[in-house]
Every structure is written in C-alpha cells, then in structure tokens.
Design an enzyme around this catalytic site. Structure first.
Site, PDB file in Angstrom:
ATOM      1  N   ASN A  21       0.856  -1.193   0.000  1.00  0.00           N
ATOM      2  CA  ASN A  21       0.000   0.000   0.000  1.00  0.00           C
ATOM      3  C   ASN A  21       0.893   1.244   0.000  1.00  0.00           C
ATOM      4  O   ASN A  21       1.725   1.419   0.892  1.00  0.00           O
ATOM      5  CB  ASN A  21      -0.903  -0.048   1.250  1.00  0.00           C
ATOM      6  CG  ASN A  21      -1.835   1.144   1.332  1.00  0.00           C
ATOM      7  OD1 ASN A  21      -1.425   2.276   1.098  1.00  0.00           O
ATOM      8  ND2 ASN A  21      -3.083   0.907   1.681  1.00  0.00           N
ATOM      9  N   HIS A  24       1.010   6.255   1.897  1.00  0.00           N
ATOM     10  CA  HIS A  24       1.796   7.195   2.707  1.00  0.00           C
ATOM     11  C   HIS A  24       3.000   7.780   1.979  1.00  0.00           C
ATOM     12  O   HIS A  24       3.616   8.725   2.469  1.00  0.00           O
ATOM     13  CB  HIS A  24       2.142   6.564   4.054  1.00  0.00           C
ATOM     14  CG  HIS A  24       0.871   6.311   4.822  1.00  0.00           C
ATOM     15  ND1 HIS A  24       0.059   7.351   5.234  1.00  0.00           N
ATOM     16  CD2 HIS A  24       0.224   5.173   5.134  1.00  0.00           C
ATOM     17  CE1 HIS A  24      -1.015   6.850   5.805  1.00  0.00           C
ATOM     18  NE2 HIS A  24      -0.949   5.530   5.758  1.00  0.00           N
ATOM     19  N   HIS A  57      -5.473   3.713  -1.773  1.00  0.00           N
ATOM     20  CA  HIS A  57      -6.807   4.075  -1.281  1.00  0.00           C
ATOM     21  C   HIS A  57      -7.139   5.483  -1.765  1.00  0.00           C
ATOM     22  O   HIS A  57      -6.522   6.454  -1.329  1.00  0.00           O
ATOM     23  CB  HIS A  57      -6.778   4.018   0.254  1.00  0.00           C
ATOM     24  CG  HIS A  57      -8.099   4.262   0.912  1.00  0.00           C
ATOM     25  ND1 HIS A  57      -8.281   4.121   2.265  1.00  0.00           N
ATOM     26  CD2 HIS A  57      -9.314   4.636   0.422  1.00  0.00           C
ATOM     27  CE1 HIS A  57      -9.539   4.405   2.578  1.00  0.00           C
ATOM     28  NE2 HIS A  57     -10.184   4.726   1.471  1.00  0.00           N
ATOM     29  N   ARG A  59      -9.265   8.174  -1.225  1.00  0.00           N
ATOM     30  CA  ARG A  59     -10.249   8.607  -0.221  1.00  0.00           C
ATOM     31  C   ARG A  59     -11.098   9.735  -0.763  1.00  0.00           C
ATOM     32  O   ARG A  59     -10.654  10.498  -1.626  1.00  0.00           O
ATOM     33  CB  ARG A  59      -9.537   9.078   1.049  1.00  0.00           C
ATOM     34  CG  ARG A  59      -8.843   7.973   1.809  1.00  0.00           C
ATOM     35  CD  ARG A  59      -8.265   8.494   3.110  1.00  0.00           C
ATOM     36  NE  ARG A  59      -9.314   8.682   4.089  1.00  0.00           N
ATOM     37  CZ  ARG A  59      -9.549   7.848   5.114  1.00  0.00           C
ATOM     38  NH1 ARG A  59      -8.788   6.797   5.301  1.00  0.00           N
ATOM     39  NH2 ARG A  59     -10.529   8.082   5.953  1.00  0.00           N
ATOM     40  N   ARG A  63      -6.864  12.876   0.686  1.00  0.00           N
ATOM     41  CA  ARG A  63      -5.799  13.353   1.589  1.00  0.00           C
ATOM     42  C   ARG A  63      -4.435  12.797   1.194  1.00  0.00           C
ATOM     43  O   ARG A  63      -3.425  13.355   1.548  1.00  0.00           O
ATOM     44  CB  ARG A  63      -6.118  13.006   3.037  1.00  0.00           C
ATOM     45  CG  ARG A  63      -6.040  11.547   3.352  1.00  0.00           C
ATOM     46  CD  ARG A  63      -6.147  11.273   4.837  1.00  0.00           C
ATOM     47  NE  ARG A  63      -7.482  11.545   5.352  1.00  0.00           N
ATOM     48  CZ  ARG A  63      -7.950  10.970   6.463  1.00  0.00           C
ATOM     49  NH1 ARG A  63      -7.180  10.153   7.155  1.00  0.00           N
ATOM     50  NH2 ARG A  63      -9.167  11.223   6.869  1.00  0.00           N
ATOM     51  N   GLU A  87      -8.490   0.670  -3.131  1.00  0.00           N
ATOM     52  CA  GLU A  87      -9.316   0.709  -1.919  1.00  0.00           C
ATOM     53  C   GLU A  87     -10.237   1.899  -2.020  1.00  0.00           C
ATOM     54  O   GLU A  87      -9.806   2.982  -2.438  1.00  0.00           O
ATOM     55  CB  GLU A  87      -8.425   0.930  -0.699  1.00  0.00           C
ATOM     56  CG  GLU A  87      -8.059  -0.317   0.012  1.00  0.00           C
ATOM     57  CD  GLU A  87      -7.243   0.011   1.246  1.00  0.00           C
ATOM     58  OE1 GLU A  87      -7.516   1.012   1.918  1.00  0.00           O
ATOM     59  OE2 GLU A  87      -6.303  -0.743   1.482  1.00  0.00           O
ATOM     60  N   THR A 118      -8.223   3.618   8.274  1.00  0.00           N
ATOM     61  CA  THR A 118      -9.450   2.818   8.284  1.00  0.00           C
ATOM     62  C   THR A 118      -9.554   2.138   9.648  1.00  0.00           C
ATOM     63  O   THR A 118      -8.767   1.260   9.972  1.00  0.00           O
ATOM     64  CB  THR A 118      -9.392   1.761   7.168  1.00  0.00           C
ATOM     65  OG1 THR A 118      -8.880   2.386   5.998  1.00  0.00           O
ATOM     66  CG2 THR A 118     -10.758   1.197   6.881  1.00  0.00           C
ATOM     67  N   GLU A 168     -11.277  -9.222   3.030  1.00  0.00           N
ATOM     68  CA  GLU A 168      -9.991  -8.889   3.652  1.00  0.00           C
ATOM     69  C   GLU A 168     -10.244  -8.723   5.143  1.00  0.00           C
ATOM     70  O   GLU A 168     -11.076  -7.901   5.551  1.00  0.00           O
ATOM     71  CB  GLU A 168      -9.409  -7.608   3.048  1.00  0.00           C
ATOM     72  CG  GLU A 168      -8.068  -7.255   3.693  1.00  0.00           C
ATOM     73  CD  GLU A 168      -7.254  -6.235   2.922  1.00  0.00           C
ATOM     74  OE1 GLU A 168      -7.326  -6.211   1.678  1.00  0.00           O
ATOM     75  OE2 GLU A 168      -6.541  -5.460   3.593  1.00  0.00           O
ATOM     76  N   HIS A 210      -3.726  -4.581   7.827  1.00  0.00           N
ATOM     77  CA  HIS A 210      -3.838  -3.389   8.670  1.00  0.00           C
ATOM     78  C   HIS A 210      -2.856  -3.466   9.830  1.00  0.00           C
ATOM     79  O   HIS A 210      -2.950  -4.352  10.671  1.00  0.00           O
ATOM     80  CB  HIS A 210      -5.243  -3.117   9.199  1.00  0.00           C
ATOM     81  CG  HIS A 210      -5.454  -1.633   9.379  1.00  0.00           C
ATOM     82  ND1 HIS A 210      -4.970  -0.945  10.457  1.00  0.00           N
ATOM     83  CD2 HIS A 210      -6.025  -0.704   8.579  1.00  0.00           C
ATOM     84  CE1 HIS A 210      -5.262   0.336  10.315  1.00  0.00           C
ATOM     85  NE2 HIS A 210      -5.880   0.513   9.179  1.00  0.00           N
TER      86      HIS A 210
HETATM   87  N1  PXP Z   1      -5.987  -3.100   4.122  1.00  0.00           N
HETATM   88  C1  PXP Z   1      -6.926  -2.139   4.177  1.00  0.00           C
HETATM   89  C2  PXP Z   1      -8.302  -2.478   3.741  1.00  0.00           C
HETATM   90  C3  PXP Z   1      -6.617  -0.830   4.615  1.00  0.00           C
HETATM   91  O1  PXP Z   1      -7.576   0.114   4.693  1.00  0.00           O
HETATM   92  C4  PXP Z   1      -5.286  -0.540   4.947  1.00  0.00           C
HETATM   93  C5  PXP Z   1      -4.923   0.859   5.350  1.00  0.00           C
HETATM   94  O2  PXP Z   1      -5.086   1.721   4.269  1.00  0.00           O
HETATM   95  C6  PXP Z   1      -4.325  -1.563   4.856  1.00  0.00           C
HETATM   96  C7  PXP Z   1      -4.710  -2.840   4.455  1.00  0.00           C
HETATM   97  C8  PXP Z   1      -2.892  -1.327   5.173  1.00  0.00           C
HETATM   98  O3  PXP Z   1      -2.758  -0.935   6.501  1.00  0.00           O
HETATM   99  P1  PXP Z   1      -1.360  -0.387   6.990  1.00  0.00           P
HETATM  100  O4  PXP Z   1      -1.068   0.843   6.215  1.00  0.00           O
HETATM  101  O5  PXP Z   1      -1.578  -0.129   8.441  1.00  0.00           O
HETATM  102  O6  PXP Z   1      -0.350  -1.466   6.728  1.00  0.00           O
END
Ligand code: PXP
Length: 274
Positions: A21, A24, A57, A59, A63, A87, A118, A168, A210
């Site tokens: 992901n 960030h 993601h 959003r 952001r 996402e 999330t 998920e 997550h």
């Molecule tokens: N899976 C989903 C559905 C999420 O919303 C997120 C956070 O955007 C992640 C995985 C990844 O989480 P993290 O960034 O904490 O590893």
C-alpha cells in the site's frame, strides 16, 4: 484508458502474496505540495523488490492518493501485468471512478473523514441491501471485489451473500494488542484463524491487513487460508529507517563535491551585480 480489466495469472494454492500500500508515499509528497516522492515510482520499486500487487486508497477527501495517481498507477502497472487494488468507500462517486479505471481489484472499506486510518471493518450484515447491488455492478464489470471486515462470523456470512469473491480481514486489533504486550492478542489471532477458515469454507478468497509489521506478520502468515496481505504504513516507515543512512551519505558526498569546486572570494566578487 482501456476498459478491459487486467487479470493477472492465478497464483499457486499455498502462495502468500504481498500487496504494498503506497498511500503514505503520497502523504509525504502532499506535505510539501511538490511531486516527490512519487507514489507511482515507489510502486514500481516495490514490484521490482518482489511485491505481488499495489494497493492505493482513493479517499473521498483525497488526503493522500489523488485521481491522477490512480490513472498513472493503472497505466504503469498494466504495462508490467501487475495487479492494482483500489481501496475505496462504497459511494456512487468511487464506483464511477472504479468502473472507468477498471483496476484488477477493489477493496471496499468504511470511511470517515475524521479518522486517521481505516478504523474498523465494514458493517456488511446491516447494509446488505446497499452493498449487494453495489458489489454486483463492480463484479459484472470484471473487477475482483473484496470487502474489508472485522473477523466476525456474521459479517463473513453477509460478505458471502453479497456475491463478493474476496474478504480482507482487519488485523488492526491483533496488531495493536501484540505491540502493546497485551496477551489477549492470542484471542484475536484465534478469531482471525477462525474467520479465515469460515470465509474459505464459504468459498471466499481470504486476504488480511492493517498495521502489520515484521513482528506481527509471521503468525498471520501461518494461517493457510490467507492468500494475500496488504501492508503499507509500516513498510513506508521502515523504508525511512533502513534508507536514511544511504541518503545521508549521498548528501554528504554531494556537499563535498560542491566544496571541492568552491568559488573563491575573488570569483564571487566578480559575479556580484554592480
Ligand atoms: N488493508 C486495508 C483495507 C486498509 O484500509 C489498509 C490501510 O489503508 C491496509 C490494508 C494497510 O494498513 P497499513 O497501512 O496499516 O499497513
């Protein structure tokens, strides 16, 4: 952009895929309003290092990831036959974007403007009437839909009823407890195991994610029904930790090079405007 949905080849039964992901990276870019670090370039690095797919993601408040990032990701990843997992919240706006973007997968997540990330899974059981047609439209267009849910039996049953092929499982509670040294993380791990088994028995493909870190990923990777993990924040944070020494050394080298070519006092006087 072609509407043809990109479908990567199936992976063998026991493979555990990693989706990186990159949200960030965009957070960091947006902090200065410039164009680096570029989430698309970092996505390509992640794939080169062995990531199996890229998650971003989009959003509602944009952001971090922006519409143009999604379009560029879709384009660059398709050229490499790498899956893009978008996402998104289950809103009409996001459905429209997903249908025109045609990513390999969409993961539906709950979204609140004031949350930092999330914070929980979708309440599928109470929103079956809305989610079922929403999922159906995406699935019919060839997108592999996944529902992000807490490891709770009623939501797993409901997820199967929507016709989504994937769930998920939210690993956030397990990770938070584990990292806080709270022994009840074992109960949450057990819940995740049971949930993965239940979902898989219902014919759902199981993903999880997550908050996962080096420490917390191994017990999750042992759960054989889980086929994919999506990990972001820790990987991007750890990349800073692992990479800072390299970039500080490079910066010092650049500074030394500049110093070696330094402008003498006589030269600087000449270049001063009259
Ligand atoms: N899976 C989903 C559905 C999420 O919303 C997120 C956070 O955007 C992640 C995985 C990844 O989480 P993290 O960034 O904490 O590893």
């Amino acid at each position: 952009m072609s509407l043809f949905v990109h479908t990567p080849p199936p992976t063998p039964q026991h493979t555990l895929r990693l989706g990186v992901n990159i949200d960030h990276v965009a957070t960091l870019r947006n902090a200065r309003g410039g164009n680096y670090p570029d989430p698309v370039a970092i996505a390509l690095c992640a794939l080169e290092a062995g990531a199996d797919s890229i998650t971003a993601h989009l959003r509602e408040d944009r952001r971090h990831i922006r519409d143009d990032d999604m379009r560029r990701l879709r384009h660059e990843l398709a050229a490499l036959s790498a899956p893009l997992n978008m996402e998104m919240a289950a809103t009409p706006e996001m459905q429209k974007i997903a249908l025109s973007l045609a990513p390999h997968a969409c993961c539906l997540v709950p979204e609140r403007r004031e949350e930092l990330t999330t914070e929980g899974g979708l309440n599928v059981a109470d929103h079956l009437d809305v989610l079922t047609p929403y999922v159906k439209t995406l699935v019919q267009s060839g997108i592999r839909v996944s529902l992000f849910i807490d490891p709770v039996p009623q939501h797993i049953f409901a997820a199967a009823q929507t016709g989504a092929p994937v769930v998920e499982l939210h690993t956030g509670t397990y990770v938070t407890r584990y990292l806080a040294g709270d022994i009840t993380y074992l109960e949450e791990l057990e819940r995740l195991q049971q949930a993965a088994y239940q979902a898989s028995s219902l014919g759902l493909e199981v993903h999880a994610g997550h908050g996962l870190t080096f420490e917390t990923v191994t017990p999750i990777a042992r759960i054989s029904q889980i086929r994919e993990l999506n990990i972001g924040h820790f990987l991007i944070s750890q990349a800073i930790t692992d990479g800072l020494m390299t970039v500080v050394r490079t910066m010092k080298r650049c500074m030394t090079e500049g110093r070696q070519q330094r402008i003498t006092e006589a030269q600087s006087v000449k270049v001063l405007p009259a």
